[in-house]
Write a protein that holds these residues in place. Structure first.
Motif, mmCIF file in Angstrom:
data_model
loop_
_atom_site.group_PDB
_atom_site.id
_atom_site.type_symbol
_atom_site.label_atom_id
_atom_site.label_comp_id
_atom_site.label_asym_id
_atom_site.label_seq_id
_atom_site.Cartn_x
_atom_site.Cartn_y
_atom_site.Cartn_z
ATOM 1 N N LEU B 218 0.854 -1.190 0.000
ATOM 2 C CA LEU B 218 0.000 0.000 0.000
ATOM 3 C C LEU B 218 0.885 1.233 0.000
ATOM 4 O O LEU B 218 1.967 1.236 0.567
ATOM 5 N N LYS B 219 0.387 2.265 -0.642
ATOM 6 C CA LYS B 219 1.082 3.551 -0.557
ATOM 7 C C LYS B 219 0.033 4.648 -0.549
ATOM 8 O O LYS B 219 -0.841 4.668 -1.420
ATOM 9 N N ASP B 220 0.110 5.521 0.428
ATOM 10 C CA ASP B 220 -0.849 6.617 0.560
ATOM 11 C C ASP B 220 -2.292 6.128 0.448
ATOM 12 O O ASP B 220 -3.118 6.750 -0.222
ATOM 13 N N GLY B 221 -2.584 5.003 1.059
ATOM 14 C CA GLY B 221 -3.951 4.502 1.076
ATOM 15 C C GLY B 221 -4.375 3.815 -0.205
ATOM 16 O O GLY B 221 -5.523 3.417 -0.346
ATOM 17 N N GLN B 222 -3.448 3.693 -1.149
ATOM 18 C CA GLN B 222 -3.813 3.054 -2.405
ATOM 19 C C GLN B 222 -3.142 1.695 -2.547
ATOM 20 O O GLN B 222 -2.026 1.483 -2.074
ATOM 21 N N PHE B 223 -3.856 0.816 -3.218
ATOM 22 C CA PHE B 223 -3.315 -0.493 -3.522
ATOM 23 C C PHE B 223 -2.260 -0.325 -4.606
ATOM 24 O O PHE B 223 -2.518 0.291 -5.642
ATOM 25 N N VAL B 224 -1.040 -0.792 -4.350
ATOM 26 C CA VAL B 224 0.013 -0.666 -5.357
ATOM 27 C C VAL B 224 0.171 -1.975 -6.118
ATOM 28 O O VAL B 224 0.098 -2.017 -7.339
ATOM 29 N N THR B 225 0.389 -3.046 -5.358
ATOM 30 C CA THR B 225 0.557 -4.315 -6.033
ATOM 31 C C THR B 225 0.313 -5.456 -5.060
ATOM 32 O O THR B 225 0.331 -5.266 -3.848
ATOM 33 N N CYS B 226 0.053 -6.625 -5.631
ATOM 34 C CA CYS B 226 -0.034 -7.831 -4.826
ATOM 35 C C CYS B 226 0.644 -8.915 -5.639
ATOM 36 O O CYS B 226 0.290 -9.124 -6.801
ATOM 37 N N ALA B 227 1.640 -9.561 -5.054
ATOM 38 C CA ALA B 227 2.368 -10.564 -5.821
ATOM 39 C C ALA B 227 2.869 -11.645 -4.885
ATOM 40 O O ALA B 227 3.071 -11.394 -3.693
ATOM 41 N N PRO B 228 3.064 -12.853 -5.426
ATOM 42 C CA PRO B 228 3.667 -13.899 -4.607
ATOM 43 C C PRO B 228 5.052 -13.461 -4.149
ATOM 44 O O PRO B 228 5.795 -12.827 -4.922
ATOM 45 N N THR B 229 5.403 -13.787 -2.918
ATOM 46 C CA THR B 229 6.666 -13.335 -2.352
ATOM 47 C C THR B 229 7.851 -13.791 -3.199
ATOM 48 O O THR B 229 8.823 -13.060 -3.372
ATOM 49 N N SER B 230 7.736 -14.985 -3.748
ATOM 50 C CA SER B 230 8.852 -15.521 -4.516
ATOM 51 C C SER B 230 9.146 -14.704 -5.769
ATOM 52 O O SER B 230 10.231 -14.776 -6.318
ATOM 53 N N GLU B 231 8.170 -13.914 -6.210
ATOM 54 C CA GLU B 231 8.402 -13.130 -7.431
ATOM 55 C C GLU B 231 8.894 -11.728 -7.154
ATOM 56 O O GLU B 231 9.025 -10.916 -8.059
ATOM 57 N N LEU B 232 9.124 -11.409 -5.866
ATOM 58 C CA LEU B 232 9.547 -10.056 -5.529
ATOM 59 C C LEU B 232 10.953 -10.065 -4.927
ATOM 60 O O LEU B 232 11.347 -11.007 -4.254
ATOM 61 N N THR B 233 11.710 -8.997 -5.185
ATOM 62 C CA THR B 233 12.980 -8.817 -4.491
ATOM 63 C C THR B 233 12.793 -7.657 -3.523
ATOM 64 O O THR B 233 11.811 -6.912 -3.624
ATOM 65 N N SER B 234 13.725 -7.517 -2.587
ATOM 66 C CA SER B 234 13.557 -6.428 -1.622
ATOM 67 C C SER B 234 13.645 -5.072 -2.317
ATOM 68 O O SER B 234 13.002 -4.112 -1.902
ATOM 69 N N GLU B 235 14.419 -5.011 -3.405
ATOM 70 C CA GLU B 235 14.489 -3.741 -4.147
ATOM 71 C C GLU B 235 13.120 -3.400 -4.741
ATOM 72 O O GLU B 235 12.676 -2.244 -4.687
ATOM 73 N N ASP B 236 12.472 -4.432 -5.322
ATOM 74 C CA ASP B 236 11.130 -4.204 -5.875
ATOM 75 C C ASP B 236 10.221 -3.628 -4.806
ATOM 76 O O ASP B 236 9.483 -2.668 -5.024
#
Lengths: 337, 500
Positions: B218-236
């Protein structure tokens, strides 16, 4: 630096309440259609206002001073006995009474800070000790008499250029109030409020928490002695002169929007609370309400004022917590601008 | 208490405003039984509000909540509870002097013949504890005898006893010691295996990666993204959270040649908590102090600052031997301590930004230096505090801004030795970075900085060298950029040579 009027939270309602009462007085009482009436009110209220200022220092730093009423009685009784109508003794007895108040305040403060007894208990004990000692010493009926020089401060007028005749008590009150305001605007005064808010923070910031607390109690004791001198002059010698004044002073401070437990409130508002209380009693008197109701009214006020502070605080918090100030909100104005 | 079907909760297009200010602007969230779903975002992104909407504390202005496919509407927390949703809050709600079982069934005790049926209460509680695999807790133990981690288990059991199928956890590791975090991980995994849907709100990136199956940002009350953890890096994740690329995490280190004189030196110093400390911190460097909770790392700072003074050995400030027995003396020698508990002893929350900024100067200094106040705007500017004005009470500021005010109050007395204990705990990524840059900037100006942090990436990223504490003593020193493994090896009592 530009000067801007700024009221501590809780001050504005106290001032509005005072204003309403004064308007009420003007409508009900014919004596209050001219300044002299208000000057008389101020003169009558001066001892309580001074007590409220002293009580403010203690409450805002997180304590209570229940001993001030008994201290007032003791001060008056001691002065009457030592002066015994002898004019030449006036000066040193006044100094002695002030010194006595200072000493009692100092003891209250030392026991609170060094022996770690809650101030509520310490000053309650002091109240009983002073009451008992006064009774023992006088046998219930104070002896001696005050000199005219002593009584002048409570009931006499001073010739002030331009203004004309102004009661001494009003002049004393105003000087104390101005000094208190300057003190509270300074570093020590702000640190005192911070102690009431969070003493661990003050200590970890290099502040001397115990000394600040001690200072508050000492000031309260000293100001109670001043109030004793004014009341002795105004009301004369009796062993009941200070009865219940501690609770009236606390009511006044709470009415002034000062947070019980400390950390918030202004000294002007505390003094205004005392004036409001006196004005309210005067108004009730003019309306023909029995004087016996005085303490009942006071009781209601103290509960309502504290309830307002708690509920009001909740409402205010709700108004201010959302939106939460956020780092990410770029439109917010930096404090420095 | 067996899991037949998997519960699912779906929030769609949730909006919520307070007094016309939108806090949630169309947030979607789906929770499935047997899944840990993490919600991340900066402070103020709306995580807590979302959690409270789910728990029935707040009614959403718009959007729908579905439980197992059917739309529901919660009038209050008890409705949410009946729908099988429970929240574990950051502050525990247990009564310390009552037993575990009494706490679990508080307010809904089983009754038999008009008496509380203690036997059943204890039996049911034991059954739940067994089901969770937590046999170390006895239902008759008083809560006061339990560790913080065990109390958390009791909170969870309490939630499960209402047949909760969905658990929301708000910063569950905030109150835990380092070694207890692993226990919590195990517990969360066990809950997942048993088909519970878990909504996991946390600041700590590593936890989220260790535990979660999916992440919603979430950012500023808005949905930004939802993804499986395995597809994300900490930089993302950081990019999604702050909406920009933070690039390099930490400011450049100092140059060894620029180091000035030794500002703080301890020689064989010790007290009841720490012993045989020998260390030097020079002007211009940031020395990291690592160690597990309870290793004495905070005790070092508190001793230097005179809170719990050294009783043995000696301490030198700017080359002069000093005995510091109270914070006031430390402050007057130019030593500052940013404590780990900013609300407890860093700020006076009901006082204004201005009064807090001037607090040290007023409380500890005398004369003209105590009265100087014209530079408050400059100080606040330097730390980049965002507030409505100098007169706003600090309790209304976000954690990050509060921490900046703490720093401003110390900058006001121009310290030469700065001790910082967990300087970025509980503050968001943007503020964190600002604090890091400020610390580095102070070092460059000749301040000796001793930094304590339990966040290893931060400690390693910031420090010019790292001292590691173990069991009240220094276990060793590591150069800048040492590996986390090397630090942990020393912190847990193994030698450097044993690093895998």
């Amino acid at each position: 630096m530009t000067w801007r009027p700024r009221l501590a939270e809780g001050t504005a309602p106290a001032l509005v309440f005072l204003l309403l009462l004064l308007i009420g007085l003007a409508i009900v009482g014919p004596a209050y259609s001219e300044p002299a009436g208000y000057l008389a009110l101020l003169k009558r209220a001066a001892p309580l206002m001074i007590l409220a200022i002293g009580q403010y220092f203690v409450i805002v730093s997180g304590g209570f001073d229940l001993s001030v009423g008994a201290l007032v009685t003791a001060g008056v009784v001691i002065a009457a006995r030592l002066i015994g109508g002898n004019e030449s003794a006036t000066a040193w007895v006044i100094l002695l009474v002030l010194g006595f108040g200072l000493l009692v305040g100092l003891i209250n403060g030392l026991v609170t800070t060094k022996l770690l007894v809650p101030s509520f208990i310490v000053t309650l004990g002091m109240l009983l000790v002073l009451d008992g000692a006064t009774f023992l010493w006088t046998g219930g009926a104070p002896r001696g008499a005050l000199s005219d020089g002593f009584r002048m401060f409570g009931r006499g007028n001073a010739d002030v250029p331009v203004l004309g005749e102004v009661p001494w008590s009003v002049l004393i009150l105003l000087s104390i109030l101005v000094a208190a305001v300057l003190f509270m605007r300074g570093g020590t005064g702000r640190a005192l409020v911070a102690v009431g808010d969070n003493e661990a923070t003050v200590r970890m910031s290099g502040g001397q928490v115990d000394r600040l607390r001690l200072l508050a109690f000492t000031l309260s004791g000293l100001l109670a002695a001043v109030a004793a001198i004014l009341l002795g002059g105004f009301a004369g010698v009796s062993a009941q002169v200070g009865n219940g004044l501690e609770f009236r002073a606390i009511t006044a401070v709470v009415l002034g929007g000062v947070l019980l437990g400390g950390g918030r409130g202004s000294v002007v508002a505390a003094a205004a609370g005392a004036l409001s209380l006196e004005a309210l009693f005067t108004l009730l008197n003019l309306l023909g309400v029995s004087g016996a109701l005085k303490s009942a009214v006071q009781g209601v006020i103290i509960i309502v004022a504290v309830a307002y502070a708690s509920l009001g605080g909740g409402v205010r918090q709700r108004l201010r917590l959302w939106p939460k100030p956020r780092d990410s909100v770029q439109t917010a104005q930096p404090a420095s601008s | 208490m067996t899991t037949g079907t998997t519960t699912s909760v779906r929030l769609t297009g949730i909006t919520k405003s307070f007094l016309g200010v939108p806090v949630l602007r169309g947030v979607d969230l789906e929770l499935r039984g047997g899944e840990v779903h993490a919600v991340m975002g900066e402070n103020g992104a709306g995580k807590s509000t979302l959690l409270k909407v789910l728990a029935g504390v707040h009614r959403p202005d718009g959007g729908t909540i579905e439980v197992d496919g059917g739309e529901v509407s919660f009038a209050g927390p008890s409705d949410a509870q009946r729908a099988g949703i429970a929240i574990i809050h950051q502050e525990f709600t247990l009564l310390p002097h009552r037993s575990v079982a009494e706490n679990v069934y508080l307010g809904r005790e089983p009754v038999r013949r008009m008496q509380v049926d203690r036997r059943r209460m204890v039996a049911d509680t034991r059954e739940l504890l067994d089901w969770l695999g937590e046999d170390g807790i006895d239902p008759t133990d008083p809560v006061s005898s339990l560790s913080v981690a065990q109390r958390q288990v009791v909170e969870i059991v309490k939630a499960l006893s209402t047949d909760a199928r969905v658990l929301g956890m708000d910063e569950p590791t905030a109150a835990l010691a380092d070694h207890e975090v692993e226990l919590l991980y195990d517990l969360v995994r066990r809950l997942r295996e048993r088909g519970i849907a878990i909504l996991y709100v946390s600041h700590r990136m590593r936890e989220v990666f260790d535990l979660s199956d999916r992440i919603t940002v979430l950012k500023d009350g808005q949905f930004v993204t939802c993804a499986p953890t395995s597809e994300l890096t900490s930089e993302d994740l950081v990019r999604h959270m702050v909406g920009r690329d933070l690039g390099e995490y930490y400011p450049d280190r100092g140059v060894a040649d620029d180091l000035g004189p030794v500002r703080l030196a301890l020689r064989g110093a010790g007290n009841a908590r720490v012993r045989d400390l020998n260390l030097e911190v020079r002007a211009g460097e940031i020395v990291g102090l690592a160690g597990l909770q309870g290793s004495g790392r905070s005790a070092v700072a508190r001793a230097v600052f005179g809170v719990e003074p050294f009783t043995r050995g000696s301490m030198e400030v700017d080359g002069v031997a000093r005995r510091v027995t109270r914070p006031r003396s430390a402050v007057r020698l130019g030593v500052a301590l940013v404590t780990e508990d900013r609300k407890g002893d860093g700020l006076a929350l009901r006082q204004s930004v201005r009064d807090n900024t001037l607090l040290v100067r007023r409380a500890a200094l005398r004369g003209g230096r105590a009265r100087a106040k014209s530079d408050v705007p400059a100080l606040l500017d330097k730390v980049a505090v965002v507030a409505r004005g100098e007169h706003q009470e600090v309790r209304f500021l976000s954690g990050g801004n509060q921490q900046k005010v703490v720093l401003a109050k110390w900058l006001a007395v121009e310290p030469t030795v700065l001790l910082v204990d967990e300087p970025t705990r509980g503050i968001d990524v943007g503020a964190k970075r600002a604090v890091h840059e400020l610390l580095r900037d102070l070092a460059k100006r000749g301040v000796a900085v001793l930094m304590i942090s339990s966040e290893l990436p931060e400690l390693i990223g910031m420090s010019d060298r790292i001292l590691v504490m173990h069991d009240g003593a220094l276990a060793g020193e590591l150069p800048a950029g040492a590996s986390e493994g090397a630090v942990m090896a020393l912190a847990t009592g193994h030698g450097v040579g044993e690093v895998p």
